[in-house]
Design a protein around this motif. Sequence first.
Motif, PDB file in Angstrom:
ATOM      1  N   VAL A 253       0.837  -1.204   0.000  1.00 18.82           N
ATOM      2  CA  VAL A 253       0.000   0.000   0.000  1.00 18.82           C
ATOM      3  C   VAL A 253       0.868   1.249   0.000  1.00 18.82           C
ATOM      4  O   VAL A 253       0.588   2.215  -0.725  1.00 18.82           O
ATOM      5  N   ALA A 254       1.938   1.243   0.795  1.00 17.59           N
ATOM      6  CA  ALA A 254       2.849   2.396   0.837  1.00 17.59           C
ATOM      7  C   ALA A 254       3.479   2.637  -0.525  1.00 17.59           C
ATOM      8  O   ALA A 254       3.594   3.788  -0.985  1.00 17.59           O
ATOM      9  N   LEU A 255       3.874   1.542  -1.202  1.00 14.23           N
ATOM     10  CA  LEU A 255       4.464   1.673  -2.535  1.00 14.23           C
ATOM     11  C   LEU A 255       3.478   2.306  -3.498  1.00 14.23           C
ATOM     12  O   LEU A 255       3.834   3.222  -4.259  1.00 14.23           O
ATOM     13  N   PHE A 256       2.237   1.830  -3.465  1.00 13.05           N
ATOM     14  CA  PHE A 256       1.233   2.387  -4.367  1.00 13.05           C
ATOM     15  C   PHE A 256       0.967   3.864  -4.071  1.00 13.05           C
ATOM     16  O   PHE A 256       0.896   4.693  -4.985  1.00 13.05           O
ATOM     17  N   LEU A 257       0.815   4.218  -2.781  1.00 11.09           N
ATOM     18  CA  LEU A 257       0.512   5.604  -2.409  1.00 11.09           C
ATOM     19  C   LEU A 257       1.653   6.538  -2.784  1.00 11.09           C
ATOM     20  O   LEU A 257       1.424   7.666  -3.245  1.00 11.09           O
ATOM     21  N   ILE A 258       2.899   6.080  -2.587  1.00 16.11           N
ATOM     22  CA  ILE A 258       4.052   6.918  -2.937  1.00 16.11           C
ATOM     23  C   ILE A 258       4.107   7.158  -4.433  1.00 16.11           C
ATOM     24  O   ILE A 258       4.277   8.297  -4.894  1.00 16.11           O
ATOM     25  N   THR A 259       3.960   6.083  -5.223  1.00 18.99           N
ATOM     26  CA  THR A 259       4.028   6.251  -6.676  1.00 18.99           C
ATOM     27  C   THR A 259       2.850   7.068  -7.204  1.00 18.99           C
ATOM     28  O   THR A 259       3.014   7.876  -8.116  1.00 18.99           O
ATOM     29  N   ALA A 260       1.651   6.876  -6.615  1.00 25.40           N
ATOM     30  CA  ALA A 260       0.495   7.674  -7.035  1.00 25.40           C
ATOM     31  C   ALA A 260       0.705   9.145  -6.699  1.00 25.40           C
ATOM     32  O   ALA A 260       0.371  10.039  -7.498  1.00 25.40           O
ATOM     33  N   SER A 261       1.293   9.417  -5.523  1.00 27.61           N
ATOM     34  CA  SER A 261       1.580  10.800  -5.135  1.00 27.61           C
ATOM     35  C   SER A 261       2.625  11.418  -6.049  1.00 27.61           C
ATOM     36  O   SER A 261       2.522  12.598  -6.427  1.00 27.61           O
ATOM     37  N   LEU A 262       3.625  10.620  -6.423  1.00 24.19           N
ATOM     38  CA  LEU A 262       4.647  11.122  -7.345  1.00 24.19           C
ATOM     39  C   LEU A 262       4.056  11.428  -8.710  1.00 24.19           C
ATOM     40  O   LEU A 262       4.436  12.405  -9.364  1.00 24.19           O
ATOM     41  N   PHE A 263       3.120  10.586  -9.144  1.00 19.79           N
ATOM     42  CA  PHE A 263       2.443  10.856 -10.414  1.00 19.79           C
ATOM     43  C   PHE A 263       1.707  12.195 -10.352  1.00 19.79           C
ATOM     44  O   PHE A 263       1.842  13.035 -11.244  1.00 19.79           O
ATOM     45  N   ALA A 264       0.910  12.391  -9.284  1.00 19.40           N
ATOM     46  CA  ALA A 264       0.141  13.629  -9.146  1.00 19.40           C
ATOM     47  C   ALA A 264       1.057  14.845  -9.026  1.00 19.40           C
ATOM     48  O   ALA A 264       0.814  15.890  -9.642  1.00 19.40           O
ATOM     49  N   THR A 265       2.147  14.711  -8.233  1.00 19.75           N
ATOM     50  CA  THR A 265       3.079  15.829  -8.039  1.00 19.75           C
ATOM     51  C   THR A 265       3.789  16.185  -9.334  1.00 19.75           C
ATOM     52  O   THR A 265       3.914  17.362  -9.694  1.00 19.75           O
ATOM     53  N   THR A 266       4.265  15.149 -10.033  1.00 20.28           N
ATOM     54  CA  THR A 266       4.950  15.388 -11.304  1.00 20.28           C
ATOM     55  C   THR A 266       4.017  16.042 -12.308  1.00 20.28           C
ATOM     56  O   THR A 266       4.400  16.980 -13.020  1.00 20.28           O
ATOM     57  N   PHE A 267       2.790  15.554 -12.373  1.00 19.85           N
ATOM     58  CA  PHE A 267       1.820  16.114 -13.311  1.00 19.85           C
ATOM     59  C   PHE A 267       1.551  17.581 -12.983  1.00 19.85           C
ATOM     60  O   PHE A 267       1.484  18.434 -13.885  1.00 19.85           O
ATOM     61  N   PHE A 268       1.426  17.895 -11.692  1.00 16.61           N
ATOM     62  CA  PHE A 268       1.132  19.273 -11.280  1.00 16.61           C
ATOM     63  C   PHE A 268       2.320  20.195 -11.554  1.00 16.61           C
ATOM     64  O   PHE A 268       2.158  21.290 -12.098  1.00 16.61           O
ATOM     65  N   LEU A 269       3.539  19.749 -11.197  1.00 16.51           N
ATOM     66  CA  LEU A 269       4.718  20.605 -11.329  1.00 16.51           C
ATOM     67  C   LEU A 269       5.104  20.855 -12.787  1.00 16.51           C
ATOM     68  O   LEU A 269       5.729  21.871 -13.089  1.00 16.51           O
ATOM     69  N   THR A 270       4.762  19.925 -13.668  1.00 17.02           N
ATOM     70  CA  THR A 270       5.135  20.095 -15.083  1.00 17.02           C
ATOM     71  C   THR A 270       4.003  20.698 -15.912  1.00 17.02           C
ATOM     72  O   THR A 270       4.147  20.835 -17.129  1.00 17.02           O
ATOM     73  N   SER A 271       2.903  21.054 -15.267  1.00 16.66           N
ATOM     74  CA  SER A 271       1.754  21.585 -16.010  1.00 16.66           C
ATOM     75  C   SER A 271       2.100  22.855 -16.767  1.00 16.66           C
ATOM     76  O   SER A 271       1.721  23.019 -17.938  1.00 16.66           O
ATOM     77  N   GLN A 272       2.851  23.769 -16.126  1.00 18.67           N
ATOM     78  CA  GLN A 272       3.170  25.043 -16.777  1.00 18.67           C
ATOM     79  C   GLN A 272       4.025  24.832 -18.020  1.00 18.67           C
ATOM     80  O   GLN A 272       3.846  25.516 -19.025  1.00 18.67           O
ATOM     81  N   VAL A 273       4.937  23.871 -17.951  1.00 17.50           N
ATOM     82  CA  VAL A 273       5.805  23.601 -19.103  1.00 17.50           C
ATOM     83  C   VAL A 273       4.980  23.122 -20.294  1.00 17.50           C
ATOM     84  O   VAL A 273       5.106  23.640 -21.412  1.00 17.50           O
ATOM     85  N   PHE A 274       4.120  22.130 -20.055  1.00 14.20           N
ATOM     86  CA  PHE A 274       3.311  21.595 -21.146  1.00 14.20           C
ATOM     87  C   PHE A 274       2.247  22.584 -21.595  1.00 14.20           C
ATOM     88  O   PHE A 274       1.918  22.654 -22.783  1.00 14.20           O
ATOM     89  N   ASN A 275       1.709  23.392 -20.669  1.00 15.87           N
ATOM     90  CA  ASN A 275       0.733  24.412 -21.052  1.00 15.87           C
ATOM     91  C   ASN A 275       1.377  25.481 -21.926  1.00 15.87           C
ATOM     92  O   ASN A 275       0.752  25.999 -22.857  1.00 15.87           O
TER      93      ASN A 275
END
Length: 526
Positions: A253-275
């Motif tokens: 569960v910890a592995l899944f939550l960490i990777t899911a959080s990294l996905f969300a964080t990466t998506f949020f932080l790179t939004s301005q670049v792709f936008n």
Amino acid sequence: MALHQRQSALEHTHDSPHGWQILLITVRDPRARTLLFLGFAAGLPLLLIFSSLSLWLREAGVDRQTVTFFSWAALGYSFKFLWAPLVDRLALPGLTRRLGRRRSWLIAAQIAIIIAMLLMAFTDPALGPRHLFTLALAAVLLGLSAATQDIVIDAYRIEIAPPAMQALLAATYIAGYRVGMIVAGAGALSLAAWFGSSSAVYSYSAWQATYCIMAAVMLIGIITTLTASEPTVATQNTAENDQFNSRHNARLVALFLITASLFATTFFLTSQVFNAFTALSESSVLIAFISEAAHFLFALLTAIMSGWLLVRYGLVQSHYARATWVAPILDFFQRYGTRPALLLLALIGLYRISDIVLGVIANVFYQDLGFSKPEIAGAVQTFGVVISLIGGFLGGLLATRFGVMRILMLGAVLSALTNLVFIGLAIAGHQLVLLYVTVSADNLAAGLASAAFIAFLSSLTNVSFTAVQYALFSSAMTLLPKLLGGYSGSIVETIGYPAFFVFTTLIGLPVLLLVWLARHIVQIKT
């Protein structure tokens, strides 16, 4: 004894010449009744994220493009394969021992669905961006919990009945699903109108009461889960998975939550670049779609690489990680071979693309033509759903009589061609009779195709990995269409409704070739 006889009759019906006899046996089977109500529980949340929510947002003054972007709140349906292994493996404290693995997860998901509906009910999108963001988060929670419920119901349906029953049980499930859609669609729209909200006069309290009532209706799913029986296969899998003790489960569960959080964080932080890249394209819808797809893939690959590093450095033993996430996928490729498996995945990913992309903006289209909310509710969410029920049972009977692959081809042809009927409605404008004709053609094709497609997906699963593999298939089915559907509003703004409907027809044509090729693969394997 009677139930055993009905099971034996179905299990030994290989050529299936007596479709109506099988339908009668199926309807009388208690498993079919359970699936009918579980289908209702599965169908209820969908329109509360899509069409009903879109009309709520439009009445609240939210622009069309933002409304269609809200369809991404249901992307949990497309990524559910990522946490389906946890649903297959993990026991829920205090629930699994009492209810079993499938029913315990069903109860947990259904409670989360009710909470998400209530959160949406107590958020007014008209109050500004902050409230709109809160509503989006609640919609995402609804999508994730509803997707989790779907994972369990799909596995339950496959495990509780033999292959000979799957096509007609799929039709029974679809019947309940469509009734749930009637309640969440026509029911929600009628309630909102009755409570006093309209395109001319927006009433937040009307929509609040409507979503609270929908949360109460979801109790039907909880009652069904508590009174249903646990599949024998799920009980066997529970015993086999006892080797996954609480310490290993917590690490998974910890592995899944960490990777899911990294996905969300990466998506949020790179939004301005792709936008920024999208802005350079001068509002090209194609470039915007490619940019957003690359954005998703970059965040997903980052999360996957991070998960791999966490396993390598000991957060989870590699044996457990492979057994949970890798083994179900390897099993599918080993059973069919790499190239045939990829072709099957391509078919799964594209089969519903025509109707899903169109469906995202369908209610907005009807509203733009001047149809009132009661007219839309009557034609689309009541009459249309009844027609789709007829199509679903017709698809189940035809698939049982003539074979799943033949009806899969018929469904692909009808799903693409019926989109052209929308052109006539776009040209004619506010014509109620033509609206009913369009809705009839669209829903009959969708019901028939859905019954055959669910039976097809069920036939591809290995009972050892039921939840994971079916979740992978159904996720692949919706991922690309929903990503593209999020841009349906932008596409319409650029090329107009008639050209958009031609576009949705054309993107469905490659499916015909894929069905023809897959037919030979499935014949070899069966």
